[in-house]
Scaffold this motif. Structure first.
Motif: not given
Lengths: 207, 98
Positions: A62-91
């Motif tokens: 579990l030694v994560i490279s700096e490159y992987a950390v950025y990739k994880l951050l992008i994945i995480a923020s995409s998931v959060v953003a998509l979820s919020i947009i979908t949530g607002i839209f459907l609600t």
């Protein structure tokens, strides 16, 4: 005849109490979709951690490279953003169908009370990331998100409370399995969202 | 049976007054517009019903200014809470009896 009038009175009272204090247009479907996004995100995160890392020489550790950390951050923020947009839209869509106002005292109260524990946790976790204390992050995100759900549940449909309690339970379990954070994230943010979202969907939306 | 009927409060025997009390029971306060939207009534209609409840001392009215806009807030009094609770209990008992 008389009894019918009293029954109407009682249901009117209950309806008014609920409508004036709880935001009930929250879409269950958006919960399901948020869970699906989380599962997809978890898949990419898994590949990033365990395969991209291996290419760079660290064998399944579990030694994560700096490159992987950025990739994880992008994945995480995409998931959060998509979820919020979908949530607002459907609600918003659901509120329109039900003739409810989307931006009133009840929705504002819901958001504020959801955000208080969430922002508190967010600040604490950012601090830990800065100090490179990664081991408790998965647990703490689940704890604070769970507490946010429990706090918000007083102002919306009651099912959100059980989502919160389940997340807290998962958080405690994860304490014994540090290093398996991604697995607990997947269970908490993916599987739990789908389960409780589906429960809300079948209970309130599908008629 | 006679006792239960006595607890049915005439002051609440109207859909709008029932609505006003229900909203105020679960909220610390509500302003005029919030009540209007929730109940779907006209200004005059709402005002006359809040006045009736105020006359019974069941709700309190607080007038203030938010910026330059006048704002009227309503809240239940202790007496109003008690009376409404008794009213609900009486309703429930009547439903069970029939």
């Amino acid at each position: 005849m008389e009894a019918n009038k009293y029954l109407n009175d009682i249901s009117e009272i209950r309806n008014m109490m609920n409508r004036s204090s709880r935001f009930i247009s929250l879409s269950g479907l958006s919960g399901i979709l948020a869970g699906v996004y989380a599962l997809i995100g978890a898949y990419f995160a898994y590949r990033t951690i365990y395969f991209d890392g291996a290419e760079m020489g660290s064998y399944k550790s579990l030694v994560i490279s700096e490159y992987a950390v950025y990739k994880l951050l992008i994945i995480a923020s995409s998931v959060v953003a998509l979820s919020i947009i979908t949530g607002i839209f459907l609600t918003v869509k659901k509120a329109k169908v039900e003739g409810e106002k989307i931006w009133d005292q009840s929705s504002q109260r819901l958001i504020i009370n959801f955000l208080i524990p969430l922002v508190t946790g967010g600040v604490l976790i950012l601090y830990l990331i800065e100090k490179s204390q990664f081991s408790l992050i998965a647990t703490l995100t689940l704890v604070f998100y769970g507490l946010a759900c429990i706090n918000a549940s007083k102002y919306t449909v009651g099912d959100v409370r059980y989502l919160g309690l389940t997340l807290l339970l998962l958080a405690f379990l994860s304490l014994w399995f540090i290093g398996y954070g991604l697995l607990f994230w997947t269970l908490g943010f993916g599987v739990c969202h789908i389960f409780y979202g589906a429960m809300m969907y079948f209970k309130y939306e599908r008629k | 049976m006679k006792n239960i009927i006595q607890n049915i409060n005439k002051a609440f025997d109207h859909r709008i007054r029932l609505g006003i009390m229900s909203v105020l029971m679960v909220n610390e306060f509500a302003d005029f517009n919030m009540l209007k939207e929730l109940l779907g009534v006209t200004d005059g209609n709402l005002a006359s019903h809040t006045k009736a409840l105020e006359a019974e001392n069941y709700i309190a009215i607080e007038k203030q200014f938010i910026g330059k806009k006048p704002n009227t807030r309503y809240m239940t009094t202790k007496l109003g809470k008690k009376a409404f609770q008794e009213h609900i209990e009486a309703l429930e008992k009547l439903i069970q009896k029939s």
